[in-house]
Design a protein around this motif. Sequence first.
Motif, PDB file in Angstrom:
ATOM      1  N   GLU A 247       7.811  44.810  15.101  1.00  0.00           N
ATOM      2  CA  GLU A 247       9.540  44.533  15.092  1.00  0.00           C
ATOM      3  C   GLU A 247       9.490  43.378  15.872  1.00  0.00           C
ATOM      4  OE1 GLU A 247      12.215  46.813  14.165  1.00  0.00           O
ATOM      5  OE2 GLU A 247      11.037  47.850  12.787  1.00  0.00           O
ATOM      6  N   GLY A 248       8.920  43.480  17.052  1.00  0.00           N
ATOM      7  CA  GLY A 248       9.058  41.876  18.403  1.00  0.00           C
ATOM      8  C   GLY A 248       7.978  41.353  18.985  1.00  0.00           C
ATOM      9  N   ILE A 249       8.852  39.942  18.211  1.00  0.00           N
ATOM     10  CA  ILE A 249       8.254  39.076  19.200  1.00  0.00           C
ATOM     11  C   ILE A 249       8.922  37.727  20.260  1.00  0.00           C
ATOM     12  CG2 ILE A 249       9.196  37.539  17.577  1.00  0.00           C
ATOM     13  CD1 ILE A 249       6.315  36.161  16.875  1.00  0.00           C
ATOM     14  N   SER A 250       7.452  37.898  21.505  1.00  0.00           N
ATOM     15  CA  SER A 250       8.033  37.104  22.040  1.00  0.00           C
ATOM     16  C   SER A 250       6.698  35.956  22.504  1.00  0.00           C
ATOM     17  CB  SER A 250       7.786  37.809  23.468  1.00  0.00           C
ATOM     18  OG  SER A 250       7.757  37.123  24.592  1.00  0.00           O
ATOM     19  N   VAL A 251       7.857  34.437  22.763  1.00  0.00           N
ATOM     20  CA  VAL A 251       6.326  33.072  22.238  1.00  0.00           C
ATOM     21  C   VAL A 251       6.578  32.880  23.671  1.00  0.00           C
ATOM     22  CG1 VAL A 251       5.788  31.219  20.997  1.00  0.00           C
ATOM     23  CG2 VAL A 251       6.638  32.908  19.495  1.00  0.00           C
ATOM     24  N   TRP A 252       5.580  32.559  24.986  1.00  0.00           N
ATOM     25  CA  TRP A 252       5.576  32.101  25.776  1.00  0.00           C
ATOM     26  C   TRP A 252       3.647  31.053  25.841  1.00  0.00           C
ATOM     27  CZ3 TRP A 252       1.619  34.382  29.229  1.00  0.00           C
ATOM     28  CH2 TRP A 252       1.107  35.665  28.709  1.00  0.00           C
ATOM     29  N   ARG A 253       3.959  30.315  26.961  1.00  0.00           N
ATOM     30  CA  ARG A 253       2.524  29.532  27.545  1.00  0.00           C
ATOM     31  C   ARG A 253       1.609  30.187  28.697  1.00  0.00           C
ATOM     32  NH1 ARG A 253       1.885  24.743  24.892  1.00  0.00           N
ATOM     33  NH2 ARG A 253       4.008  24.430  24.355  1.00  0.00           N
ATOM     34  N   ARG A 260       1.142  32.222  23.873  1.00  0.00           N
ATOM     35  CA  ARG A 260       0.840  33.051  22.512  1.00  0.00           C
ATOM     36  C   ARG A 260       2.102  33.906  21.922  1.00  0.00           C
ATOM     37  NH1 ARG A 260      -2.407  36.408  27.941  1.00  0.00           N
ATOM     38  NH2 ARG A 260      -4.332  35.040  27.878  1.00  0.00           N
ATOM     39  N   LEU A 261       1.457  34.891  21.167  1.00  0.00           N
ATOM     40  CA  LEU A 261       2.280  35.497  20.464  1.00  0.00           C
ATOM     41  C   LEU A 261       1.988  37.017  21.080  1.00  0.00           C
ATOM     42  CD1 LEU A 261       1.711  34.323  16.920  1.00  0.00           C
ATOM     43  CD2 LEU A 261       3.076  32.816  18.728  1.00  0.00           C
ATOM     44  N   THR A 262       3.390  37.384  21.711  1.00  0.00           N
ATOM     45  CA  THR A 262       3.358  38.643  22.369  1.00  0.00           C
ATOM     46  C   THR A 262       4.411  39.659  20.986  1.00  0.00           C
ATOM     47  OG1 THR A 262       3.373  38.591  24.526  1.00  0.00           O
ATOM     48  CG2 THR A 262       3.694  41.033  23.836  1.00  0.00           C
ATOM     49  N   MET A 263       3.408  40.458  20.319  1.00  0.00           N
ATOM     50  CA  MET A 263       4.368  40.975  19.630  1.00  0.00           C
ATOM     51  C   MET A 263       4.808  42.816  19.471  1.00  0.00           C
ATOM     52  SD  MET A 263       3.133  38.984  16.135  1.00  0.00           S
ATOM     53  CE  MET A 263       2.088  39.145  16.097  1.00  0.00           C
ATOM     54  N   GLU A 276       2.324  50.130  20.121  1.00  0.00           N
ATOM     55  CA  GLU A 276       1.318  49.054  20.313  1.00  0.00           C
ATOM     56  C   GLU A 276       2.262  47.512  20.583  1.00  0.00           C
ATOM     57  OE1 GLU A 276      -2.452  48.106  17.645  1.00  0.00           O
ATOM     58  OE2 GLU A 276      -0.744  48.108  16.788  1.00  0.00           O
ATOM     59  N   ILE A 277       0.795  46.885  21.626  1.00  0.00           N
ATOM     60  CA  ILE A 277       1.412  45.371  22.141  1.00  0.00           C
ATOM     61  C   ILE A 277       0.318  44.416  22.503  1.00  0.00           C
ATOM     62  CG2 ILE A 277       2.055  43.521  24.283  1.00  0.00           C
ATOM     63  CD1 ILE A 277       3.001  46.220  25.802  1.00  0.00           C
ATOM     64  N   VAL A 278       0.825  43.487  21.150  1.00  0.00           N
ATOM     65  CA  VAL A 278      -0.710  43.091  20.169  1.00  0.00           C
ATOM     66  C   VAL A 278      -0.263  41.195  21.126  1.00  0.00           C
ATOM     67  CG1 VAL A 278      -1.541  41.938  17.927  1.00  0.00           C
ATOM     68  CG2 VAL A 278      -0.678  44.411  18.201  1.00  0.00           C
ATOM     69  N   GLU A 279      -1.740  40.960  21.379  1.00  0.00           N
ATOM     70  CA  GLU A 279      -1.549  39.557  21.618  1.00  0.00           C
ATOM     71  C   GLU A 279      -2.285  38.766  20.710  1.00  0.00           C
ATOM     72  OE1 GLU A 279       0.695  39.473  25.741  1.00  0.00           O
ATOM     73  OE2 GLU A 279      -1.439  39.597  25.619  1.00  0.00           O
ATOM     74  N   TYR A 280      -1.709  37.839  20.010  1.00  0.00           N
ATOM     75  CA  TYR A 280      -2.300  36.526  19.211  1.00  0.00           C
ATOM     76  C   TYR A 280      -2.638  35.146  20.172  1.00  0.00           C
ATOM     77  CZ  TYR A 280      -3.332  39.191  14.920  1.00  0.00           C
ATOM     78  OH  TYR A 280      -3.017  40.210  14.360  1.00  0.00           O
TER      79      TYR A 280
END
Length: 284
Positions: A247-253, A260-263, A276-280
């Motif tokens: 449900e939540g997303i943070s985009v950072w370098r 990176r997309l951290t959700m 769950e904390i997921v990173e792409y």
Amino acid sequence: MSRYLIVALMLWAGQAPAQAELIGRYTWNSPAEDFGGFSGIEVFDGGTRMIAISDRGWIAQAGLAREDGLITGVTDLQFTFLKDQTGAPLPRYFDDSEGLARAEDGTLFISFEANHRVARYPTADSSSEPMPRHPDFEDMQNNSSLEALALGPDGALYTLPERSGALDRPFRVYRFLDGAWTQPFTLRRAPPFLPVGADIGPDGRFYLLERHFNGLSFESRVRRFAIDGTNEETLLQTGTLEHDNLEGISVWRDSDGALRLTMISDDNFRFFQRTEIVEYRLTD
């Protein structure tokens, strides 16, 4: 429709998707009584700190322990319950916090979907500083309004409702700048997914996290747009049982310069779900 067919159709149409590579997932557990229900996240300080918000009015501040860039633990966890204008805890119905945005100076902006509004918090334990409301907020559907919130480099806030009102009706995006709300553009609705989170990345583009419950599990999709809602790209789309209820997303370098997309997932306070904390990592 499978993700492979979607990619094939996009290639046929001349719109190749950017590549999003799953690099890590971390299941976060805590004995804290108020733990769970996370609907928004912000990652900062080079990926070593985070703030997450639950849909019951709690702010979680914590460190992110990492090895080789991957999350291995959550440290120094601190919970704070959101306050109203007087400094008292938010009452029920006013505490359904959903969207989170963080300014460089630490100021927090939070959107709510029961009493539809956006509020400013100088710090997590500050009293609320209410902001004006767009007239459209009053008529939004209960439990389906301001799920997503993002902050632009010029200080503009962007929000949109979870539902548009019809399957073929685009989502209206609202922008708060110079003390007033406007409705500058829309985003195409592409069923069956619905918006649940948003962020504006270091690249200045608008990232939208969407969710679909298929009857067995949750599926997630991330689309990216120019800051005016044009140039739509699909970055990733997950399948059945791949992740929980993101449900939540943070985009950072990161330190390598990659986006990176951290959700983070909302476990709905149910024992059979997980936080769950997921990173792409984006490779394009």
